[in-house]
Enzyme design. Structure first.
Site, PDB file in Angstrom:
ATOM      1  N   HIS A 207       0.788  -1.227   0.000  1.00 21.27           N
ATOM      2  CA  HIS A 207       0.000   0.000   0.000  1.00 21.27           C
ATOM      3  C   HIS A 207       0.824   1.282   0.000  1.00 21.27           C
ATOM      4  O   HIS A 207       0.266   2.374   0.019  1.00 21.27           O
ATOM      5  CB  HIS A 207      -0.976   0.023   1.186  1.00 21.27           C
ATOM      6  CG  HIS A 207      -0.302   0.265   2.510  1.00 21.27           C
ATOM      7  ND1 HIS A 207       0.367  -0.721   3.184  1.00 21.27           N
ATOM      8  CD2 HIS A 207      -0.179   1.383   3.266  1.00 21.27           C
ATOM      9  CE1 HIS A 207       0.858  -0.232   4.304  1.00 21.27           C
ATOM     10  NE2 HIS A 207       0.547   1.055   4.385  1.00 21.27           N
TER      11      HIS A 207
HETATM   12  C1  UD1 Z   1      -2.283   5.560   5.844  1.00 25.46           C
HETATM   13  C2  UD1 Z   1      -0.986   6.107   6.420  1.00 25.46           C
HETATM   14  C3  UD1 Z   1       0.107   5.062   6.283  1.00 25.46           C
HETATM   15  C4  UD1 Z   1      -0.322   3.753   6.893  1.00 25.46           C
HETATM   16  C5  UD1 Z   1      -1.648   3.309   6.340  1.00 25.46           C
HETATM   17  C6  UD1 Z   1      -2.118   2.098   7.079  1.00 25.46           C
HETATM   18  C7  UD1 Z   1      -0.563   8.523   6.185  1.00 25.46           C
HETATM   19  C8  UD1 Z   1       0.226   9.542   5.448  1.00 25.46           C
HETATM   20  N1  UD1 Z   1      -0.541   7.295   5.684  1.00 25.46           N
HETATM   21  O1  UD1 Z   1      -2.078   5.343   4.465  1.00 25.46           O
HETATM   22  O2  UD1 Z   1       1.274   5.509   6.939  1.00 25.46           O
HETATM   23  O3  UD1 Z   1       0.665   2.793   6.602  1.00 25.46           O
HETATM   24  O4  UD1 Z   1      -2.623   4.355   6.507  1.00 25.46           O
HETATM   25  O5  UD1 Z   1      -3.031   1.343   6.381  1.00 25.46           O
HETATM   26  O6  UD1 Z   1      -1.168   8.838   7.186  1.00 25.46           O
HETATM   27  N2  UD1 Z   1      -9.571   4.650   1.915  1.00 25.46           N
HETATM   28  C9  UD1 Z   1     -10.776   3.992   1.884  1.00 25.46           C
HETATM   29  N3  UD1 Z   1     -11.309   3.600   3.085  1.00 25.46           N
HETATM   30  C10 UD1 Z   1     -10.712   3.837   4.274  1.00 25.46           C
HETATM   31  C11 UD1 Z   1      -9.494   4.527   4.282  1.00 25.46           C
HETATM   32  C12 UD1 Z   1      -8.934   4.928   3.096  1.00 25.46           C
HETATM   33  O7  UD1 Z   1     -11.351   3.744   0.837  1.00 25.46           O
HETATM   34  O8  UD1 Z   1     -11.259   3.448   5.325  1.00 25.46           O
HETATM   35  C13 UD1 Z   1      -8.969   5.027   0.620  1.00 25.46           C
HETATM   36  C14 UD1 Z   1      -9.287   6.449   0.176  1.00 25.46           C
HETATM   37  O9  UD1 Z   1      -9.438   6.436  -1.202  1.00 25.46           O
HETATM   38  C15 UD1 Z   1      -8.027   7.204   0.538  1.00 25.46           C
HETATM   39  C16 UD1 Z   1      -6.932   6.153   0.370  1.00 25.46           C
HETATM   40  O10 UD1 Z   1      -7.543   4.936   0.735  1.00 25.46           O
HETATM   41  O11 UD1 Z   1      -7.826   8.325  -0.257  1.00 25.46           O
HETATM   42  C17 UD1 Z   1      -5.718   6.408   1.219  1.00 25.46           C
HETATM   43  O12 UD1 Z   1      -6.063   6.574   2.591  1.00 25.46           O
HETATM   44  P1  UD1 Z   1      -5.133   7.451   3.580  1.00 25.46           P
HETATM   45  O13 UD1 Z   1      -5.618   7.326   4.962  1.00 25.46           O
HETATM   46  O14 UD1 Z   1      -4.974   8.825   3.025  1.00 25.46           O
HETATM   47  O15 UD1 Z   1      -3.716   6.779   3.412  1.00 25.46           O
HETATM   48  P2  UD1 Z   1      -3.302   5.257   3.480  1.00 25.46           P
HETATM   49  O16 UD1 Z   1      -2.718   4.876   2.173  1.00 25.46           O
HETATM   50  O17 UD1 Z   1      -4.410   4.455   4.021  1.00 25.46           O
HETATM   51  N1  UDP Z   2      -3.464  -5.879   8.943  1.00 23.96           N
HETATM   52  C1  UDP Z   2      -4.697  -6.499   9.092  1.00 23.96           C
HETATM   53  N2  UDP Z   2      -5.393  -6.852   7.976  1.00 23.96           N
HETATM   54  C2  UDP Z   2      -4.909  -6.656   6.728  1.00 23.96           C
HETATM   55  C3  UDP Z   2      -3.638  -6.027   6.587  1.00 23.96           C
HETATM   56  C4  UDP Z   2      -2.948  -5.639   7.728  1.00 23.96           C
HETATM   57  O1  UDP Z   2      -5.136  -6.741  10.202  1.00 23.96           O
HETATM   58  O2  UDP Z   2      -5.595  -7.007   5.765  1.00 23.96           O
HETATM   59  C5  UDP Z   2      -2.767  -5.441  10.172  1.00 23.96           C
HETATM   60  C6  UDP Z   2      -1.387  -6.030  10.368  1.00 23.96           C
HETATM   61  O3  UDP Z   2      -1.333  -6.529  11.677  1.00 23.96           O
HETATM   62  C7  UDP Z   2      -0.452  -4.853  10.199  1.00 23.96           C
HETATM   63  C8  UDP Z   2      -1.305  -3.687  10.577  1.00 23.96           C
HETATM   64  O4  UDP Z   2      -2.602  -4.042  10.127  1.00 23.96           O
HETATM   65  O5  UDP Z   2       0.666  -4.895  11.023  1.00 23.96           O
HETATM   66  C9  UDP Z   2      -0.796  -2.399  10.021  1.00 23.96           C
HETATM   67  O6  UDP Z   2      -1.277  -2.184   8.801  1.00 23.96           O
HETATM   68  P1  UDP Z   2      -0.645  -1.418   7.594  1.00 23.96           P
HETATM   69  O7  UDP Z   2       0.272  -2.303   6.873  1.00 23.96           O
HETATM   70  O8  UDP Z   2      -1.840  -0.920   6.906  1.00 23.96           O
HETATM   71  O9  UDP Z   2       0.107  -0.128   8.196  1.00 23.96           O
HETATM   72  P2  UDP Z   2       1.644   0.225   8.485  1.00 23.96           P
HETATM   73  O10 UDP Z   2       2.110  -0.647   9.577  1.00 23.96           O
HETATM   74  O11 UDP Z   2       2.414   0.053   7.206  1.00 23.96           O
HETATM   75  O12 UDP Z   2       1.592   1.652   8.856  1.00 23.96           O
END
Ligand code: UD1
Ligand code: UDP
Length: 391
Positions: A207
């Site tokens: 991601h």
């Molecule tokens: C965010 C964090 C990242 C973390 C990740 C965990 C920042 C800069 N990034 O990235 O560090 O590793 O979360 O998973 O804070 N969206 C949905 N549903 C949701 C949430 C998001 O559809 O519930 C979609 C939206 O289109 C959104 C995109 O995902 O624009 C990205 O979401 P966002 O929270 O901005 O960043 P992540 O890539 O999730």
């Molecule tokens: N995780 C989960 N379901 C999923 C993918 C991830 O429960 O489908 C959990 C997993 O334990 C992971 C945590 O979510 O350590 C953190 O998620 P993510 O990789 O989104 O964030 P990051 O640690 O990179 O910020």
């Protein structure tokens, strides 16, 4: 004397970190924990499932900020959190991790005169192209209490001018969640439910914007995965960011057509899949740590990591994003060349207890910090309300 702590969580990895902290706080008579959910993640599979699996109580306050650009999201958290903090008047604001909600909440707190504790402080990838690195550096710069998970973090924080007495080597709260949920994880039937058998599949998560937001980079990684799935099935719980990119990028979509792509999983099922995988391919921060704790080989599809202990002590290997390198490293693992690792120091499932005890012991000191700023800020707020209400 009660220590009122506002705890901030907004994203999937935050929920895993905040759960053990909240449950420890509830056991301390002198601590009054309050949970604020920023709403950065809001899908059932990105939020509600974690509250259920990790038995996190309903948030006391939901800011419902949703998705948006970096400026929009951090701005919304700050704007919506400010009146909440003014009303609650906490003694401390506790933030975890490195997401936008982490920095925005810390900034709201310090500018109103509330001390900030940062859990998972000091990690550095030294890659300013990652929004998380900006969030880490800035959050640590304005935090008062820095709880670290590994020794590299202390070196980084001291280099950036933090004082030794602000830094506490508490261990890793992610491991507390692993430990607290071990029985539930043991009961998960996800592996057979997906038609898989233990050690006969690989688990993939992807991601990071640098990997999935650029069609060329994503297509390169996807091409490598296409080759690998001819040797071993790959299960792929797809993050919503990545799902959106797959809609937009046909080359990556085609290459990944043979993978077992599924919705993001709740915590318990995800960890079960990880525990029984032959190996894991990922660009996640948390997954690098969990594979180290569970001793599952982890190939990280990035050029750097902010979690070096997962390489020096754990099972993590940085393979980068060059397709041939990824394929070659997987071939080595399938041929039996897995890395043995050991559990890093203080990743013992008791980090939350250490953090909460330390905060409780320093309750008096915490309550006194920035008292003057809070009093001035309260006066200004009253003044500005009065002046705005004039005709
Ligand atoms: C965010 C964090 C990242 C973390 C990740 C965990 C920042 C800069 N990034 O990235 O560090 O590793 O979360 O998973 O804070 N969206 C949905 N549903 C949701 C949430 C998001 O559809 O519930 C979609 C939206 O289109 C959104 C995109 O995902 O624009 C990205 O979401 P966002 O929270 O901005 O960043 P992540 O890539 O999730
Ligand atoms: N995780 C989960 N379901 C999923 C993918 C991830 O429960 O489908 C959990 C997993 O334990 C992971 C945590 O979510 O350590 C953190 O998620 P993510 O990789 O989104 O964030 P990051 O640690 O990179 O910020």
């Amino acid at each position: 004397m009660t220590l009122r702590i506002v705890n901030i969580a907004g994203c999937r990895p935050n929920f895993i970190k905040i759960a053990p902290l909240l449950s420890e706080m509830k056991r301390h008579a002198q601590i009054e924990p309050i949970l604020v959910h920023t709403g950065q993640h809001y899908d059932r599979a990105m939020s509600d499932l974690f509250f259920r699996d990790l038995e996190i109580p309903e948030p006391d306050v939901s800011l419902d900020v949703g998705s948006g650009t970096y400026a929009h999201q951090t701005g919304q958290v700050m704007q919506r959190l400010e009146p909440v903090l003014r009303e609650i008047q906490p003694d401390l604001v506790l933030v975890v991790g490195d997401v936008n909600s982490t920095l925005a909440a810390a900034l709201s707190a310090v500018t109103l005169g509330y001390p900030v504790a940062h859990v998972e402080a000091g990690l550095r990838s030294f890659d300013r192209e990652m929004p998380e690195e900006i969030n880490r550096v800035l959050t640590d710069a304005i935090s008062d209490f820095l709880f670290i998970t590994e020794p590299s973090a202390e070196t980084n924080l001291l280099r950036e001018g933090k004082r030794q007495e602000q830094i506490f080597f508490a261990g890793n709260v992610m491991m507390d969640s692993l430990r607290n949920n071990a029985a539930k994880i043991a009961h998960s039937a996800i592996v057979s439910g997906l038609g898989l058998t233990p050690r006969n599949y690989a688990l993939l998560t992807l991601h990071r914007p640098s990997n999935v937001d650029d069609p060329g980079s994503f297509a390169g990684i996807a091409g490598a995965l296409e080759e690998i799935q001819h040797r071993i099935p790959i299960v792929f719980p797809v993050h919503p960011r990545t799902a959106a990119r797959l809609e937009q990028f046909p080359a990556a979509r085609q290459s990944l057509a043979g993978l077992l792509a599924i919705e993001p999983l709740g915590y318990v099922d995800f960890i079960k899949l990880m525990q029984q995988a032959a190996f894991v391919l990922t660009d996640s921060g948390g997954v690098q740590e969990e594979t180290t704790a569970l001793q599952i080989p982890c190939l990280t599809l990035r050029d750097n990591t902010e979690r070096p202990v997962t390489i020096s002590a754990g099972t993590n290997c940085l393979v980068g994003t060059a397709p041939q390198r990824i394929v070659a490293r997987v071939a080595q693992i399938l041929d039996g060349a897995a890395v043995a690792g050991h559990t890093p120091e203080k990743w013992d499932g008791r980090a939350a207890g250490r953090i909460v005890s330390m905060l409780a012991e320093r309750a008096d000191q915490i309550k006194d910090l920035y008292r003057g700023v809070r009093e001035r800020s309260a006066c200004l707020n009253t003044f500005s309300l009065v002046s705005h209400s004039r005709p």
